[in-house]
Design a protein around this motif. Structure first.
Motif, PDB file in Angstrom:
ATOM      1  N   LEU A   1      30.466  39.082  34.454  1.00 20.36           N
ATOM      2  CA  LEU A   1      29.362  39.736  35.137  1.00 20.36           C
ATOM      3  C   LEU A   1      29.799  41.090  35.669  1.00 20.36           C
ATOM      4  O   LEU A   1      29.070  42.078  35.557  1.00 20.36           O
TER       5      LEU A   1
ATOM      6  N   LEU B   1      40.551  26.551  43.842  1.00 21.59           N
ATOM      7  CA  LEU B   1      40.656  26.733  45.291  1.00 21.59           C
ATOM      8  C   LEU B   1      39.580  25.904  46.001  1.00 21.59           C
ATOM      9  O   LEU B   1      39.856  25.264  47.024  1.00 21.59           O
ATOM     10  N   SER B   2      38.369  25.892  45.429  1.00 24.84           N
ATOM     11  CA  SER B   2      37.287  25.128  46.051  1.00 24.84           C
ATOM     12  C   SER B   2      37.610  23.644  46.072  1.00 24.84           C
ATOM     13  O   SER B   2      37.411  22.971  47.087  1.00 24.84           O
TER      14      SER B   2
ATOM     15  N   ASP C   1      38.447  30.349  41.570  1.00 26.06           N
ATOM     16  CA  ASP C   1      37.443  29.720  42.425  1.00 26.06           C
ATOM     17  C   ASP C   1      37.402  28.195  42.363  1.00 26.06           C
ATOM     18  O   ASP C   1      37.452  27.525  43.396  1.00 26.06           O
TER      19      ASP C   1
ATOM     20  N   ALA D   1      27.866  37.309  47.611  1.00 21.24           N
ATOM     21  CA  ALA D   1      26.633  36.674  48.072  1.00 21.24           C
ATOM     22  C   ALA D   1      26.845  35.182  48.323  1.00 21.24           C
ATOM     23  O   ALA D   1      27.743  34.576  47.738  1.00 21.24           O
TER      24      ALA D   1
ATOM     25  N   GLU E   1      25.743  30.997  48.313  1.00 23.74           N
ATOM     26  CA  GLU E   1      25.443  30.113  47.187  1.00 23.74           C
ATOM     27  C   GLU E   1      24.055  30.318  46.581  1.00 23.74           C
ATOM     28  O   GLU E   1      23.872  30.327  45.386  1.00 23.74           O
TER      29      GLU E   1
ATOM     30  N   ARG F   1      39.847  34.491  44.360  1.00 28.19           N
ATOM     31  CA  ARG F   1      38.452  34.163  44.118  1.00 28.19           C
ATOM     32  C   ARG F   1      37.764  35.388  43.517  1.00 28.19           C
ATOM     33  O   ARG F   1      38.352  36.464  43.455  1.00 28.19           O
TER      34      ARG F   1
ATOM     35  N   ARG G   1      28.615  33.160  39.756  1.00 28.28           N
ATOM     36  CA  ARG G   1      29.815  33.651  40.422  1.00 28.28           C
ATOM     37  C   ARG G   1      30.379  32.522  41.283  1.00 28.28           C
ATOM     38  O   ARG G   1      29.759  31.471  41.431  1.00 28.28           O
ATOM     39  N   GLY G   2      31.544  32.806  41.865  1.00 31.52           N
ATOM     40  CA  GLY G   2      32.280  31.795  42.621  1.00 31.52           C
ATOM     41  C   GLY G   2      31.485  30.954  43.617  1.00 31.52           C
ATOM     42  O   GLY G   2      31.522  29.726  43.555  1.00 31.52           O
ATOM     43  N   PRO G   3      30.733  31.577  44.542  1.00 32.43           N
ATOM     44  CA  PRO G   3      30.092  30.776  45.600  1.00 32.43           C
ATOM     45  C   PRO G   3      29.167  29.691  45.051  1.00 32.43           C
ATOM     46  O   PRO G   3      29.101  28.592  45.595  1.00 32.43           O
ATOM     47  N   LYS G   4      28.486  29.983  43.961  1.00 29.57           N
ATOM     48  CA  LYS G   4      27.578  28.998  43.387  1.00 29.57           C
ATOM     49  C   LYS G   4      28.343  27.858  42.735  1.00 29.57           C
ATOM     50  O   LYS G   4      27.944  26.695  42.808  1.00 29.57           O
ATOM     51  N   LYS G   5      29.458  28.207  42.105  1.00 27.68           N
ATOM     52  CA  LYS G   5      30.283  27.169  41.498  1.00 27.68           C
ATOM     53  C   LYS G   5      30.863  26.285  42.597  1.00 27.68           C
ATOM     54  O   LYS G   5      30.916  25.064  42.477  1.00 27.68           O
ATOM     55  N   ASN G   6      31.266  26.948  43.661  1.00 35.33           N
ATOM     56  CA  ASN G   6      31.800  26.240  44.814  1.00 35.33           C
ATOM     57  C   ASN G   6      30.800  25.197  45.320  1.00 35.33           C
ATOM     58  O   ASN G   6      31.156  24.044  45.597  1.00 35.33           O
ATOM     59  N   ALA G   7      29.523  25.598  45.401  1.00 37.30           N
ATOM     60  CA  ALA G   7      28.493  24.685  45.908  1.00 37.30           C
ATOM     61  C   ALA G   7      28.318  23.492  44.979  1.00 37.30           C
ATOM     62  O   ALA G   7      28.156  22.353  45.427  1.00 37.30           O
TER      63      ALA G   7
ATOM     64  N   ARG H   1      31.120  21.082  45.436  1.00 31.65           N
ATOM     65  CA  ARG H   1      30.946  20.326  46.681  1.00 31.65           C
ATOM     66  C   ARG H   1      29.917  19.217  46.471  1.00 31.65           C
ATOM     67  O   ARG H   1      30.109  18.088  46.921  1.00 31.65           O
ATOM     68  N   GLN H   2      28.837  19.548  45.745  1.00 30.08           N
ATOM     69  CA  GLN H   2      27.814  18.517  45.502  1.00 30.08           C
ATOM     70  C   GLN H   2      28.363  17.392  44.637  1.00 30.08           C
ATOM     71  O   GLN H   2      28.038  16.234  44.853  1.00 30.08           O
TER      72      GLN H   2
ATOM     73  N   SER I   1      31.598  34.049  33.823  1.00 34.21           N
ATOM     74  CA  SER I   1      31.570  34.026  35.288  1.00 34.21           C
ATOM     75  C   SER I   1      31.853  35.399  35.878  1.00 34.21           C
ATOM     76  O   SER I   1      31.441  36.406  35.317  1.00 34.21           O
ATOM     77  N   ASP I   2      32.543  35.436  36.999  1.00 35.61           N
ATOM     78  CA  ASP I   2      32.740  36.678  37.738  1.00 35.61           C
ATOM     79  C   ASP I   2      33.205  37.859  36.892  1.00 35.61           C
ATOM     80  O   ASP I   2      32.596  38.924  36.927  1.00 35.61           O
TER      81      ASP I   2
END
Lengths: 224, 326
Positions: B197, A73-74, A70, B20, B22, B161, A37-43, A46-47, B193-194
């Motif tokens: 899922l 925007l990230s 995502d 959630a 990362e 998002r 999902r988005g937050p993991k892709k975002n991380a 960033r890396q 992805s989102d």
């Protein structure tokens, strides 16, 4: 953790100058899916920006997935400190269904005040290998028309190049970072011989001219 | 040398809440609510307390709505622009050609909704009534829902998002007055992805009959199909079969067939054999397919003589057969 980029050219042709980073290099098997999902892709993004030892670059070209979500925007968020050096290229195919999404993409760049360097129309026509007749498989001219209507520089049309499709398929060798591996260097040489290479050179030249302050190492973001 | 990230314990993707952080360990994990990543997460308290976690409050409503839907089919692809939406539309039209059947098309591609254009209903809007949002009807027995009906202009970008997209997908399932449906065909964006899922999670209880995978013949596209098959395995969705689109092109000048996207590694057929997935068929590239999509007319009805029409109809028959409806 520091990631080292994968270099795609090098020794026989002088110093390596073209490097890349992709999540594809981090998968155990090439058939593995990345179900994030988005937050993991975002991380991960960033890396890629902060932890990869890019070294001194003149250009960083960023390939993005379709849409305006995502990842986009990230990227914009993480690159906000260098926003003045960011710009975008929009790639579309000529048919109306694709142009509608390209318009959405353009709206996105306007909302986030990302300068658009221009529009490229891909898969614009196909030359029959048998009789040489040009067929507009996905119609044609839609990109140029959109660029004119929206006041964007039109960078060029790319016809479907079967030679390039085959070349890119054959390039799917195991990704190695071994600098003496000649396979991928060969790819670059073979690429230079395709008919697309010339067209791309023209597009790239137009792009470089529109980019301000190249000497201060500009960044370039490629959208869609 | 390349530094490869050693994946830490991989959570079951369907147990990671959409909001959630990362490194969420997944709500089913022993570390739920206790991992470093959980600090500051809105769900930390719920996860840390050992109380049985309540399911998504939308789920009972979704189950209720979906109880009158017989078959739910997902259309998936790894790459963009391989013809998912076009196939979805043809499938919808083909199902709806039988007047006894009720068909629905749900477009969960939130950032690039193509379904309204392809079905020729781009100018329509969604109306709401006491029983929920009414789908837009292409014909009496073919209802459609897409975010495209909710935008002030087709030029507007939907810059959302994941969590916001999930919210809308949940609404499409619980607030749309689908009525009694024989088929609900879900068009998805490319990737895993989102959106994917979410739809899987929301429909877990109601059950998904399976997924149709669309690809083009070249290896670059096939690699993404492998990922798509891997995804279906991970989340437990049956793969109904694989369709190879844009397969071969007949020059209108000399009538010779050539391969635009050359199947240098054997194409979808070979991939299907390798992975044990059913190969549903190959649809040749006919420029009139794209034209029909642009003008929002049914290709199957407009050009019944095209070899592509025959291919589409064979694939759809095969699909019905696999589903046990033929």
């Amino acid at each position: 953790m520091v990631y080292i980029k994968v270099v795609t050219d090098g020794s026989p042709y002088g110093e390596p100058r073209l490097s890349c980073m992709s999540v594809g290099f981090l998968l155990k098997k090439k058939g593995d899916s990345v179900v994030w999902r988005g937050p993991k892709k975002n991380a991960m993004i960033r890396q890629f920006l902060s932890d990869v030892r890019w070294g001194d670059l003149d250009y960083l070209v960023i390939d993005t997935p379709p849409g305006t979500s995502d990842e986009h925007l990230s990227l914009l968020e993480h690159l906000a400190p260098v926003h003045s050096r960011l710009s975008a290229v929009i790639v579309t195919t000529p048919q109306a269904v694709a142009l509608i999404d390209a318009m959405k993409c353009l709206s996105f760049t306007r909302t986030v005040s990302l300068p658009v360097l221009g529009l490229i129309e891909n898969m614009s026509g196909y030359v029959c290998p048998c009789c040489g007749e040009i067929s507009n498989v996905f119609s044609t001219g839609g990109g140029e028309e959109m660029a004119r209507r929206e006041g964007l520089p039109f960078l060029g049309s790319m016809p479907v190049d079967t030679e390039l499709v085959t070349l890119l398929d054959a390039a799917e060798v195991e990704p190695t970072s071994n600098e003496s591996s000649d396979k991928s260097f060969e790819l670059l040489q073979r690429y230079q011989k395709t008919s697309s290479a010339n067209l791309f050179t023209a597009i790239t030249q137009k792009l470089i001219q529109t980019l301000p302050g190249v000497e201060q190492s500009s960044s370039e973001a490629n959208t869609r | 040398m390349l530094a490869v990230q050693r994946p830490t314990e991989v959570p079951d993707p369907s147990s990671v809440p959409s909001n959630a952080p990362e490194h969420c360990p997944g709500t089913e994990s022993e570390l739920a609510g206790k991992a470093d990543a959980c600090n500051g997460c809105a769900n930390q308290e719920i996860c840390a307390s050992n109380k049985p976690k309540g399911p998504d409050p939308a789920l009972p409503f979704i189950r209720e709505r979906m109880s009158t839907v017989k078959r739910k089919i997902l259309v998936l692809s790894g790459k963009g622009g391989v013809g998912k939406s076009t196939f979805t539309a043809q499938l919808g039209w083909a199902f709806a050609a039988d007047e006894q059947l009720q068909t629905g098309i749900m477009d969960v591609d939130i950032c690039g909704p193509s379904i309204p254009t392809i079905l020729g209903i781009a100018a329509e809007q969604v109306h709401s009534s006491s029983s929920g949002w009414s789908p837009v009807y292409v014909q009496d027995n073919l209802g459609v829902m897409s975010v495209g009906f909710m935008l002030p202009s087709s030029k507007d970008a939907v810059m959302w998002r994941g969590p916001k997209k999930n919210g809308l997908i949940s609404q499409f399932l619980k607030d749309v007055d689908w009525g009694d449906l024989d088929y609900l065909v879900v068009d998805t964006p490319p990737g895993t992805s989102d959106e994917h899922l979410s739809i899987v999670q929301f429909l877990k209880e109601s059950g998904i009959d399976g997924a149709v995978l669309i690809t083009t013949p070249q290896e670059v596209a096939l690699q993404d199909v492998r990922r798509e098959i891997n995804f279906c395995k991970k989340v437990g969705i049956r793969v109904l079969g694989l369709v190879e689109n844009m397969s071969g092109f007949v020059c209108p000048g000399c009538k010779t067939e050539s391969q635009i996207f050359k199947p240098s590694t054997g194409g979808a057929k070979r991939l299907a054999e390798e992975t044990g997935v059913e190969f549903l068929g190959a649809v040749p590239l006919d420029p009139r397919i794209g034209k029909s999509a642009d003008y929002g007319v049914s290709f199957l009805d407009e050009y019944p003589d095209s070899p592509a029409t025959a291919a589409y109809l064979d694939i759809i028959d095969r699909l019905k057969h696999i589903l046990g409806d033929a």
